[in-house]
Design a protein around this motif. Sequence first.
Motif, PDB file in Angstrom:
ATOM      1  N   ARG A  97       1.174   4.253  -2.922  1.00  0.00           N
ATOM      2  CA  ARG A  97       0.932   5.528  -2.613  1.00  0.00           C
ATOM      3  C   ARG A  97       2.118   6.565  -2.904  1.00  0.00           C
ATOM      4  O   ARG A  97       2.107   7.434  -3.488  1.00  0.00           O
ATOM      5  CB  ARG A  97       0.724   5.870  -1.143  1.00  0.00           C
ATOM      6  CG  ARG A  97      -0.518   5.237  -0.452  1.00  0.00           C
ATOM      7  CD  ARG A  97      -1.822   5.785  -0.753  1.00  0.00           C
ATOM      8  NE  ARG A  97      -1.724   6.970  -0.111  1.00  0.00           N
ATOM      9  CZ  ARG A  97      -2.504   8.056  -0.456  1.00  0.00           C
ATOM     10  NH1 ARG A  97      -3.513   7.865  -1.314  1.00  0.00           N
ATOM     11  NH2 ARG A  97      -2.579   9.331   0.299  1.00  0.00           N
TER      12      ARG A  97
ATOM     13  N   GLY B  59       2.586  -0.607  -6.672  1.00  0.00           N
ATOM     14  CA  GLY B  59       1.936  -1.343  -5.663  1.00  0.00           C
ATOM     15  C   GLY B  59       1.560  -2.751  -6.146  1.00  0.00           C
ATOM     16  O   GLY B  59       1.510  -3.720  -5.118  1.00  0.00           O
TER      17      GLY B  59
ATOM     18  N   TYR C 268       0.989  -1.249  -0.089  1.00  0.00           N
ATOM     19  CA  TYR C 268       0.003   0.108  -0.034  1.00  0.00           C
ATOM     20  C   TYR C 268       0.782   1.274   0.014  1.00  0.00           C
ATOM     21  O   TYR C 268       0.585   2.141  -0.757  1.00  0.00           O
ATOM     22  CB  TYR C 268      -0.891  -0.078   1.282  1.00  0.00           C
ATOM     23  CG  TYR C 268      -1.898   1.340   1.301  1.00  0.00           C
ATOM     24  CD1 TYR C 268      -2.596   1.281   0.455  1.00  0.00           C
ATOM     25  CD2 TYR C 268      -1.528   2.209   2.111  1.00  0.00           C
ATOM     26  CE1 TYR C 268      -3.623   2.688   0.494  1.00  0.00           C
ATOM     27  CE2 TYR C 268      -2.053   3.374   2.289  1.00  0.00           C
ATOM     28  CZ  TYR C 268      -3.473   3.711   1.384  1.00  0.00           C
ATOM     29  OH  TYR C 268      -3.994   4.681   1.517  1.00  0.00           O
TER      30      TYR C 268
ATOM     31  N   THR D 285       2.274  -6.206  -4.058  1.00  0.00           N
ATOM     32  CA  THR D 285       1.199  -7.101  -3.690  1.00  0.00           C
ATOM     33  C   THR D 285       1.642  -8.532  -4.048  1.00  0.00           C
ATOM     34  O   THR D 285       1.548  -9.590  -3.381  1.00  0.00           O
ATOM     35  CB  THR D 285       0.231  -6.517  -4.038  1.00  0.00           C
ATOM     36  OG1 THR D 285      -0.206  -5.197  -3.565  1.00  0.00           O
ATOM     37  CG2 THR D 285      -1.181  -7.558  -3.607  1.00  0.00           C
TER      38      THR D 285
END
Length: 158
Positions: free
Chosen positions: A28, A35, A24, A39
């Motif tokens: 950002r 991101g 996360y 993940t």
Amino acid sequence: MTFDQIAWLPLSAGVTAVGIALSYLAFRRRGLAAGLRATAWSLLPLAAYLTGALRTVWNIGSAVVGFVTGLVFSPMVWAGVVVTGVSALLFFVSGGMRGRTLSRARAAGADPEAAAKPGTPRKPAKAAGPQPVEGGAKPAPADDFSDIEDILKRRGIS
């Protein structure tokens, strides 16, 4: 410690949760692609546990560690390493000797492949000294040290 002594589900889930939280932050700061990539990496520990691949990774890791510690602490293995080094050295030396034999044969005008084979008879060198003359008359014999004298003269020794 064995594989079964570790609580793998909470460990895998915890690593995945921390990874998703960091994903996360990557989303950002660096955008959607970073991101999503983070993940994807974060989901791998949980996937490895659920598919049973974690046990295989454990077995591979313990085998590698066992091999390395056996290599480092075993005198018999070190003897094998020394024998391997001697073997490699002998290969290099024999290759250099074969190369010299081939280059000498090429310089002498002989067949280089025949000269490199062991047990192959070599062409005899031309006899130094008097050669028979046509008509049957032989010249006076030269002294036996003429070829040695020639070698010494070529080397600058007289």
